[in-house]
Design an enzyme around this catalytic site. Sequence first.
Site, PDB file in Angstrom:
ATOM      1  N   GLY A   1       0.725  -1.347   0.250  1.00 17.70           N
ATOM      2  CA  GLY A   1       0.212  -0.105   0.116  1.00 17.70           C
ATOM      3  C   GLY A   1       0.961   1.404   0.388  1.00 17.70           C
TER       4      GLY A   1
ATOM      5  N   LYS B   1      -9.488   9.195  12.012  1.00 15.32           N
ATOM      6  CA  LYS B   1     -10.789   8.732  11.739  1.00 15.32           C
ATOM      7  C   LYS B   1     -11.107   8.220  12.831  1.00 15.32           C
ATOM      8  CE  LYS B   1     -11.315  10.068   6.414  1.00 15.32           C
ATOM      9  NZ  LYS B   1      -9.381  10.671   6.881  1.00 15.32           N
TER      10      LYS B   1
ATOM     11  N   LYS C   1     -10.938   1.399  13.005  1.00 19.36           N
ATOM     12  CA  LYS C   1      -9.677   1.619  13.397  1.00 19.36           C
ATOM     13  C   LYS C   1      -9.658   1.725  14.377  1.00 19.36           C
ATOM     14  CE  LYS C   1      -6.777   1.581  10.808  1.00 19.36           C
ATOM     15  NZ  LYS C   1      -5.344   0.822  11.297  1.00 19.36           N
TER      16      LYS C   1
ATOM     17  N   THR D   1     -17.107  17.208  -1.777  1.00 14.70           N
ATOM     18  CA  THR D   1     -17.965  17.332  -0.913  1.00 14.70           C
ATOM     19  C   THR D   1     -19.521  18.234   0.220  1.00 14.70           C
ATOM     20  OG1 THR D   1     -17.316  16.291   1.561  1.00 14.70           O
ATOM     21  CG2 THR D   1     -17.492  14.809  -0.492  1.00 14.70           C
TER      22      THR D   1
ATOM     23  N   ARG E   1     -20.530  12.364   1.918  1.00 18.30           N
ATOM     24  CA  ARG E   1     -21.170  10.580   1.125  1.00 18.30           C
ATOM     25  C   ARG E   1     -20.853  10.847   2.628  1.00 18.30           C
ATOM     26  NH1 ARG E   1     -14.434   9.080  -0.603  1.00 18.30           N
ATOM     27  NH2 ARG E   1     -14.539  10.538   1.540  1.00 18.30           N
TER      28      ARG E   1
END
Length: 644
Positions: free
Chosen positions: A292, A412, A424, A475, A549
Site C-alpha cells: 500500500g 478518523k 480503526k 463534498t 459521502r
Amino acid sequence: MLLKSIISLSRRQKSSILMAIDLMLVPLSFCLALVLLNDGAALLPLLRAHALEQPLLIAEAGVLSGLLGLSRIKLREYQGEAVVRSAILASVLAVSSAVQSKLAAVEQSPGLHVVFGLLYFTAFFFTRLALTRILTAIYRNSRTLSRVAIYGAGRTGMALARELRNSDDFVVCAFLDDNATLAGMTMNGVPIHSGVHAARVIEQYKINQVILAMPSVSTDKQTFLSQRLEKLGLQVHSLPAFTQIHGGQELLDLMRPVGTAALLCRDPLNHELTAGRNAYRDANVLISGAGGSIGLELCRQVVACRPKTLVLYELSELALYNAEAEMRLLAEATGVEIVSVLGSVADRVQVMQVLDRHGIDIVLHAAAYKHVPLVEINARAGMANNVLGTAVLARAARDAQVKRFVLVSTDKAVRPGNLMGASKRLAELIVQDLAARPGRTVFSIVRFGNVLGSSGSVVPLFQEQIARGGPVTLTDERVTRYFMTIQEASRLVLLAGSFAEGGEVFVLDMGKPVKIIDLARRLIETSGFTVRDARNPDGDIEIVTTGLRPGEKLHEELMVRKGAQTTAHPKIISVREDHLSELATAAALRDLREAIDRGSETDVIAVVARAVPEYAPQSLPASALQCQVVQAQRNEQAADLPAE
C-alpha cells in the site's frame, strides 16, 4: 535518408513547402465544391466560366497566408489560435470568390462559395493534422532524434511535454505513469501507459530516453525507477538534471512542482523525523500491507535503516509483486534480505509461521481497508480485515515475543463518524488491551492525518480532475482535514516505534487543519489555471460541491482525551486514551466474530456500536442504529433459548 532530408531543410524551405500545399488546396477545394453542387454535370463549362477566378484566389490565398503567418507556424504548434487564423483565411477566400463571381456576371448558386470556404478550411486543417502525424511517426521510428518517454503524467510531465514540443532534438512518444486510472488515455496527442508495462512501451516506440518528471516523489522511489529503467538499456534523467542540461533555468522554473509546504500551509517535517533509525538496524522487521501507499514508503525507509531481514506481508498479489521488485533493487546496496509473503493478516496459522520462521523483532501493522465509502457499505469485510486481522497479528506478535508492535491508525478513529473510523478505533482498543497486560512486546499506536499522495486521497483526485479540465468536486465547502506527507507519515511510525514504552497513542503535530476548498483552489492556481465562480465567471475550472459521502465528517480530531504529553521529539505528541477492560475486549471480539460468521451486517454494526461508545454514525440516523442494537440483542437472546 528521408528524415535526414527533412531535418536538413531550412525554416524558409519548410515554410515554402507549406505555402505551396496551401495554394494547391484552393483550386482543389473549388473544383470539389463545383462537383458537389452540380452532381458532376457539365463540369468543364463551369470550370471555364470560373477560370479567371482561380489565379486571383490563389494569389489572394498566398498574400493572406503570409500576412496571417500560417506557413511559418510549426506543424506541432498548429492548434488554438493557428486554427482560428486558417478559418479566417477560408472565410475571406469564400467572400472574395462570391464577389468575383458577381463582378464577372457568372451565374452560380451562392451556396457554392460557402461550400468552397468550408472545404478549404477542412482540407487545410486535416492536411496539417496528417503532416503532423506522418512526421511524428517518422521521428518515432528514426534513430537520428532522441525518442523520449516521460515518467509522470501529472502537471510537471505535461509542462515538460509542452516544452519538448518546441525542441528539434527530442520527440515525446509516450507518458508512463503508475496511476492505473490514466492508462489508455491521451494527453495532447501523447498516449499514457502504465509504468508496469514500461518494457513493452519502450519496444513499441523504440524509446532511448526516459525523463522522470516526478520531483515530489521520494528519492528512494526515483532511485528504484532509474535502476529498473536503466536495466532496459535506457538513458534515465531526473527532471532537475535534464532541465539543467537541455532546458536551462527557465525550463526548470517552469516545471517546478507544487511545493508540499504550499499544500500543508506549514513547513514539512521530513528532516526533523530522521532519528530512531538505530532501533531497526540488524533487526528482523515485518511490515503488513507492504504494497500500500504507507506500507511501501515504510519499506523504503526501513531498508535505508539496514535491517537484517524485511518481510513484506501483503494480501494483493500485484501490490506485493511491485513492492518486492522495488525493494530488491534498493536492497542490493544494503544487503538486506527481502522476504515476500502473500496472505491475510487474519490467517493466524500463516502469521505464526512467518513470525517464528524469520524471528521477527518488529512488526509495523499498516494493513487495512481505509476508503470510508467502501467500508461503509461493506461493514462485514471491513471489520473482519481491520479488527479481526489486527487482533490475530497483535496476539501472534505477543505469543512470538516480538519486541515491538506498532499499529498504524487514523484520525478518523477519534469519535468516529463512519465504520472505517470505528474499525480503526476498535483495532486501537485491542492493541491498548494487549499493552496493558504483562509481556515482552511493547505495543504502541500511531495516528495519521490525511496523507498527501496516498492512494485514494483527495490531492491525486483533484489533480486528475484538473488535468481533465474540471470540474473539481468536493463534498462540502466546510470540510477541514489535517494533512501530512507520506514521508512524514512513515518516519513518524519509525520514530514513535523506537521510543514507545507501551500503550501510547502517538500523533504528529500537524498544525491547523486545512479547508478542503482552499486546498482545491491552491491546486487549481498552482497548475496555471483560474477558478471559475460567481466572482470570476470566465475562469478555467469550476469547483462543485456534491454533498457529504456516507460516514464522512466535516471535521476530524486527533485525540479524545485532553492532557497530551510531549515526547523525546518536540513534534510528536503522546496521549494515553481510555480503553476497555480485558474482559470487555474479549467479549467484543467474540461478539464481532460471531456476527461476521452469521453474515449479518446489522449485527456487525451493532457490536461495533456497543464496543465503541463514541461511535456516532454520520450516514445512519440514531433511530436506525438503535434498532440495529435492539435487533442484535434479540438475536443473542434467541440464541440462548433451548431448542424445542
